[in-house]
Design an enzyme around this catalytic site. Structure first.
Site, PDB file in Angstrom:
ATOM      1  N   HIS A 180       0.858  -1.190   0.000  1.00 39.44           N
ATOM      2  CA  HIS A 180       0.000   0.000   0.000  1.00 39.44           C
ATOM      3  C   HIS A 180       0.894   1.241   0.000  1.00 39.44           C
ATOM      4  O   HIS A 180       1.468   1.603   1.024  1.00 39.44           O
ATOM      5  CB  HIS A 180      -0.902  -0.024   1.225  1.00 39.44           C
ATOM      6  CG  HIS A 180      -2.071   0.920   1.154  1.00 39.44           C
ATOM      7  ND1 HIS A 180      -2.114   1.998   0.298  1.00 39.44           N
ATOM      8  CD2 HIS A 180      -3.245   0.936   1.847  1.00 39.44           C
ATOM      9  CE1 HIS A 180      -3.262   2.638   0.466  1.00 39.44           C
ATOM     10  NE2 HIS A 180      -3.973   2.007   1.394  1.00 39.44           N
ATOM     11  N   ALA A 182      -0.289   4.273  -1.276  1.00 35.04           N
ATOM     12  CA  ALA A 182      -1.268   5.263  -1.753  1.00 35.04           C
ATOM     13  C   ALA A 182      -1.952   5.973  -0.583  1.00 35.04           C
ATOM     14  O   ALA A 182      -1.650   5.742   0.587  1.00 35.04           O
ATOM     15  CB  ALA A 182      -2.314   4.556  -2.621  1.00 35.04           C
ATOM     16  N   TYR A 185      -0.691   7.432   3.122  1.00 34.88           N
ATOM     17  CA  TYR A 185      -0.054   6.645   4.175  1.00 34.88           C
ATOM     18  C   TYR A 185       1.469   6.729   4.046  1.00 34.88           C
ATOM     19  O   TYR A 185       1.992   7.506   3.255  1.00 34.88           O
ATOM     20  CB  TYR A 185      -0.593   5.216   4.148  1.00 34.88           C
ATOM     21  CG  TYR A 185      -2.075   5.168   4.438  1.00 34.88           C
ATOM     22  CD1 TYR A 185      -2.573   5.639   5.649  1.00 34.88           C
ATOM     23  CD2 TYR A 185      -2.993   4.708   3.500  1.00 34.88           C
ATOM     24  CE1 TYR A 185      -3.936   5.639   5.929  1.00 34.88           C
ATOM     25  CE2 TYR A 185      -4.356   4.700   3.770  1.00 34.88           C
ATOM     26  CZ  TYR A 185      -4.824   5.178   4.973  1.00 34.88           C
ATOM     27  OH  TYR A 185      -6.166   5.192   5.255  1.00 34.88           O
ATOM     28  N   ARG A 232       0.048  -0.574  -4.842  1.00 30.10           N
ATOM     29  CA  ARG A 232      -1.064   0.362  -5.053  1.00 30.10           C
ATOM     30  C   ARG A 232      -0.531   1.776  -4.949  1.00 30.10           C
ATOM     31  O   ARG A 232       0.178   2.131  -4.003  1.00 30.10           O
ATOM     32  CB  ARG A 232      -2.172   0.148  -4.029  1.00 30.10           C
ATOM     33  CG  ARG A 232      -3.241   1.252  -4.081  1.00 30.10           C
ATOM     34  CD  ARG A 232      -4.414   1.025  -3.157  1.00 30.10           C
ATOM     35  NE  ARG A 232      -5.614   0.724  -3.909  1.00 30.10           N
ATOM     36  CZ  ARG A 232      -6.852   1.050  -3.524  1.00 30.10           C
ATOM     37  NH1 ARG A 232      -7.052   1.667  -2.369  1.00 30.10           N
ATOM     38  NH2 ARG A 232      -7.890   0.745  -4.262  1.00 30.10           N
ATOM     39  N   GLY A 323     -14.370  -1.275  -5.565  1.00 34.20           N
ATOM     40  CA  GLY A 323     -14.392  -1.211  -4.119  1.00 34.20           C
ATOM     41  C   GLY A 323     -15.798  -1.281  -3.552  1.00 34.20           C
ATOM     42  O   GLY A 323     -16.310  -2.368  -3.261  1.00 34.20           O
TER      43      GLY A 323
END
Length: 369
Positions: A180, A182, A185, A232, A323
């Site tokens: 992750h 994206a 974060y 991502r 999603g």
């Protein structure tokens, strides 16, 4: 109505090879935080039912899963740093496989978006600047705390946490992992020039800001295989106080670095003008990334069947990650194929505990006439 694909373009329902897997279709289940784990961030039996219901996706990307106590700041989200967490994931993954599905674990470090009340100590980030807004904690929402700027000397430790979590994911039976990077974060906090104004090897030029992403991805790929590693990104617009002044340069630099590592695929959350959940006034960056990244590319953000297929028809994507439609439609692929109506999700139960709004959405054949 099912869209008619052009002769040159694949359909969303066509198979595709990503790294070491052949997917039966190009519909991915995007990562969706749902908060059904324990307070110790251990997956539960209910999560196995939820994911198995959605095994018709070409590939499930798990909800964001913490790589360390330092990096996980969402109540009841799962982790992958303790033995109990690994054991908790095993039956979840087994149920997905028994239902004919495939699932990657999404590896998550939230950086400055972790509140100290979650027990991980002072949050860390690229710089010592707090994000705007409030963190979710077990005692309610609280203002984000000022993070500690992560010194270069500690970065190997954080990379090691990613590697350990990736190893644990494979021990739990996952088919691979997605990093992750994206949505504001930790890796995104390094990647984009807001907030990252560091003056060391991890700040300044786009190539320097991409460094953490490149090092994490190389280390994870070295552990589980590049063909079982994905990433991502969220290439345009501000998200959680993270933004970039030149997203085309930043994200094409990132795409070239990931291409050189030979990862399995790239999945991108890229809000569009047509998006309902998140809008942006930044032009799409994905067409530039498409030219810089040769493995499969999956796009995500408020796509339906027709406009998702349209991205494949135009050659801008190899598949689409969905999603919110997967929250309320466990049989999304079947509904798409049949041209059936979709159930509407209930936002009130997105992050609540228990089966309501989680495992009780009806499949097509069980839906009221």
């Amino acid at each position: 109505m099912t869209p008619v694909k052009t002769d040159a373009a694949p359909s969303l329902f066509d198979p595709i090879t990503i790294g070491g897997l052949v997917l039966p279709n190009r519909v991915l289940m995007a990562p969706l935080t749902r908060g059904r784990g324990t307070m110790e961030h251990v997956p539960t039996e209910l999560m196995g039912e939820y994911y198995a219901q959605r095994a018709g996706a070409g590939l499930i990307l798990s909800e964001a899963t913490g790589i360390s106590k330092e990096g996980l700041g969402w109540p009841f989200a799962p982790g992958l740093w303790t033995e109990d967490q690994v054991e908790g994931w095993k039956p979840v993954v087994e149920r997905v496989h028994a239902a004919g599905g495939r699932i990657f674990a999404q590896l998550w470090h939230m950086g400055r978006l972790v509140h100290p009340d979650m027990g991980g100590g002072a949050p860390v980030s690229s710089v010592a600047v707090a994000a705007d807004g409030q963190a979710h904690t077990y005692s309610g929402k609280q203002d984000y705390a000022t993070p500690r700027a992560l010194p270069a000397s500690e970065i190997p430790r954080v990379i090691g946490d990613y590697v350990t979590a990736a190893r644990n994911a494979m021990r739990a039976g996952f088919d691979g992992v997605q990093i992750h990077a994206a949505n504001g974060y930790l890796i995104d906090q390094f990647l984009r020039d807001t907030p990252n104004d560091r003056d060391d090897d991890y700040g300044g030029s786009a190539d320097n800001r991409v460094r953490l992403l490149r090092e994490v991805t190389a280390a994870v790929a070295g552990e589980v295989g590049a063909d079982r590693t994905a990433v991502r990104l969220s290439p345009n617009g501000v998200v959680q106080s993270t933004n970039d002044s030149d997203p085309v340069t930043t994200f094409t630099t990132a795409a070239k670095a990931l291409d050189a590592l030979g990862i399995a695929f790239l999945e991108m959350r890229e809000p569009r003008e047509a998006s309902t959940f998140a809008k942006t006034d930044v032009a799409p960056v994905s067409p530039h990334i498409r030219k810089a990244f040769s493995p499969p590319l999956f796009l995500n953000s408020d796509y339906g069947l027709a406009d998702g297929q349209g991205q494949l028809d135009k050659g801008l994507a190899d598949g689409i990650a969905y999603g919110r439609p997967y929250i309320a439609n466990p049989d999304l692929v079947e509904r798409f194929k049949a041209g059936a109506a979709l159930n509407e999700p209930n936002p009130r139960t997105f992050y609540s505990q228990g089966p309501e709004g989680y495992t009780d959405y009806p499949a097509m054949e069980a839906a009221p006439a």
